[in-house]
Enzyme design. Structure first.
Site, PDB file in Angstrom:
ATOM      1  N   GLY B  38       0.843  -1.196   0.000  1.00  0.00           N
ATOM      2  CA  GLY B  38       0.000   0.000   0.000  1.00  0.00           C
ATOM      3  C   GLY B  38       0.877   1.245   0.000  1.00  0.00           C
ATOM      4  O   GLY B  38       2.085   1.112   0.065  1.00  0.00           O
ATOM      5  N   THR B  39       0.317   2.494  -0.064  1.00  0.00           N
ATOM      6  CA  THR B  39       1.184   3.592  -0.429  1.00  0.00           C
ATOM      7  C   THR B  39       1.195   4.903   0.350  1.00  0.00           C
ATOM      8  O   THR B  39       1.989   5.034   1.243  1.00  0.00           O
ATOM      9  CB  THR B  39       1.074   3.847  -1.934  1.00  0.00           C
ATOM     10  N   THR B  40       0.396   5.925   0.024  1.00  0.00           N
ATOM     11  CA  THR B  40       0.530   7.151   0.826  1.00  0.00           C
ATOM     12  C   THR B  40      -0.679   7.360   1.738  1.00  0.00           C
ATOM     13  O   THR B  40      -1.811   7.403   1.251  1.00  0.00           O
ATOM     14  CB  THR B  40       0.697   8.404  -0.055  1.00  0.00           C
ATOM     15  N   GLY B 174       4.084   5.405   4.259  1.00  0.00           N
ATOM     16  CA  GLY B 174       4.003   4.875   2.901  1.00  0.00           C
ATOM     17  C   GLY B 174       5.066   5.459   2.004  1.00  0.00           C
ATOM     18  O   GLY B 174       5.728   6.448   2.353  1.00  0.00           O
TER      19      GLY B 174
END
Lengths: 272, 262
Positions: B38-40, B174
């Site tokens: 997953g990311t930000t 993230g």
């Protein structure tokens, strides 16, 4: 000690008698479906008798607090482990009672060397739609019943039937507001509680039961004076399972203030 | 009997094991495994409480796995966990926490304290260290919620080992977070007012701008996809509970105050 079968039957019979006496002092529990969900109501002195079991399941109990706690924990463990391992929608009252709770209670009841559970339990389960609301009651011997619309537990099956009968008399219950539902539930509770008191007096007088049949159920004045008397030193306990509540948990215990506001119109009608 | 109201303990007694790294994977470097990540995500204080937001992209190596991921997850009526890292582990953590907080409330007949909830997150991360180091299960969450004892919404962030830090004004996590961490610091320090003084609408606009900036510099962050009407998840936590900002509100704020600048 119980090598002969009739001795065992006799022991179980004695147990029944002993247990029946234990519930005479108890407070009935009433649950019913109304427009926005399910309402549970009882009148208690201190120890709560209504509990949250799972997202859509509430419990009302009668009997010994320690036994009730033990079985409540059983239910909570069952429900949460099942809800985690499978999914919350797989946690149903019916499965928990049939395969979880009832066998445990029945076994304790029939093992005459050990102490039975002194409990009667009512489970109310909120369906995704109103017609899927379900009620389950379990007796101290492990027998259980499923019903729709409403349910009650009281000291004897006959009184229980009277309480449910009074709920059934109310037409349009499914469309009732919370305050109408609370009023109906409180009156049904009073019918049960009054019948228990009469039965207890009869028992103590060693008379044949003189409890009036449901044809001549107590009149409104008798119910109101009984309510006035009991509410002087006990408090009403209410909880709801609300279909439209945000989030996954639908159970909410009502605060004393909210209960008063809900029941104000009906309590005011009781002459001081 | 579960008198302690500890759901994870109950699960373990029933044979459940959270986070066991498969022994064959231990030797593999994290990059080689190409696991979904997953990311930000970001959380920041605003005038009425805390805002938590996250983009919606999940990637595995260079591949986009999914563009509709929900990384801002409600655990109960007053707490949210935003996740960065391996979603499989993160979702499992969220499921455990959700059941743990409910189980505690229903058995003990009182809410678990906010501090207790923070500890529960840290404990799961600690249990997960082996998998995190093996490269198969690293999760770096941001936890935000309303603390009724203190009467304030709060933000906490963690490292993969389970150390817990308070994000007094904001927290990020993230792969896209280094980009926006600097912007948040700048905004909070040199704007005409600190983040915690922003009204709701301004806070949402800033969140959208920040996530759009992260997407600009980080290929693993999704940003906004107007063609598909895909917006980040933005949740607001106040004393009254959690409120999810509907996509149409995000859309109109994006059109009015974000889009014209990109």
């Amino acid at each position: 000690m119980f090598e002969e079968p009739y001795r065992w039957v006799e022991a179980v019979g004695n147990r029944r008698q002993y247990l029946d006496e234990q519930f005479q002092q108890g407070s009935p529990v009433v649950a019913l479906s109304y427009a926005d969900g399910i309402l549970l109501l009882t009148v208690s002195r201190g120890t709560p008798k209504l509990y949250e079991i799972y997202d859509r399941i509430g419990l009302g109990g009668m009997g010994h607090p320690a036994d009730l706690e033990k079985l409540r924990f059983n239910l909570l463990e069952m429900a949460h482990v099942e809800g985690f391992n499978r999914s919350p929608s797989d946690v149903t009252g019916s499965r928990m009672v049939k395969y979880g709770l009832a066998p445990v209670i029945k076994q304790a009841f029939e093992e005459v060397y050990k102490a039975p559970f002194i409990v009667k339990i009512l489970l109310a389960e909120l369906g995704t739609k109103a017609e899927r609301d379900a009620f389950l009651t379990i007796n101290y011997d492990g027998t259980f019943e499923e019903s729709k619309g409403g349910a009650a537990i009281a000291s004897t099956p006959a009184i229980q039937a009277d309480v449910i009968g009074s709920l059934r008399k109310q037409a349009e219950l499914a469309a009732a507001s919370l305050s109408q539902a609370a009023d109906t539930a409180l009156r049904a509770w009073a019918i049960g509680s009054l019948a228990q008191r009469i039965e207890k007096v009869d028992d103590e007088d060693h008379k044949e039961s003189m409890r009036p049949s449901s044809a001549s159920s107590p009149d409104a004045t008798a119910i109101e004076s009984h309510l006035r008397e009991t509410l002087a030193d006990k408090t009403i306990e209410c909880a709801v399972l609300e279909r439209t509540a945000p989030g996954s948990s639908k159970y909410r215990a009502l605060k004393a203030e909210e209960i008063n506001n809900l029941l104000l119109p009906s309590l005011n009608r009781i002459p001081k | 009997m579960g008198m302690e109201g500890d759901f994870l303990q109950l699960l373990k007694e029933r044979g459940y094991q959270f986070s066991a790294p498969a022994s064959g994977l231990e030797a593999q470097p994290a990059e080689a495994a190409e696991i979904t990540k997953g990311t930000t995500i970001l959380a920041m204080k605003y005038r009425d409480g805390v805002l938590v937001a996250g983009d919606r992209r999940a990637t595995a190596g260079n591949m986009v796995m999914y563009d509709r991921t929900d990384k801002v997850l409600e655990i109960d009526r007053h707490s949210v966990m935003a996740i960065a890292g391996v979603p499989a582990t993160a979702y499992e953590m969220v499921r455990i926490l959700e059941h743990s907080f409910k189980y505690y409330r229903r058995t003990q007949l009182q809410e678990l304290s906010f501090e207790g909830k923070l500890r529960a997150v840290a404990k799961l991360l600690k249990d997960n260290v082996a998998a995190a180091l093996a490269g198969t299960g690293a999760v770096v969450p941001v936890f935000a919620g309303y603390d009724f004892e203190q009467g304030a919404a709060k933000i906490y962030f963690y490292d993969i080992l389970g150390a817990e830090f308070e994000g007094v004004e904001y927290a990020v996590s993230g792969s896209g977070s280094p980009t926006i961490r600097g912007i948040l610091h700048y905004l909070n320090t040199w704007s005409d007012r600190p983040l915690s003084a922003l009204p709701e609408e301004d806070a949402i606009v800033q969140a959208l701008r920040l996530l759009t900036s992260a997407a600009e510099f980080d290929s693993a962050t999704g940003g906004v996809n107007r063609d598909l009407n895909l917006y980040p998840i933005v949740k607001l936590i106040t004393e009254a509970g959690i409120q999810t900002t509907p996509a149409n509100r995000l859309q109109s704020l994006f059109e009015a105050k974000v889009a014209r600048h990109v």
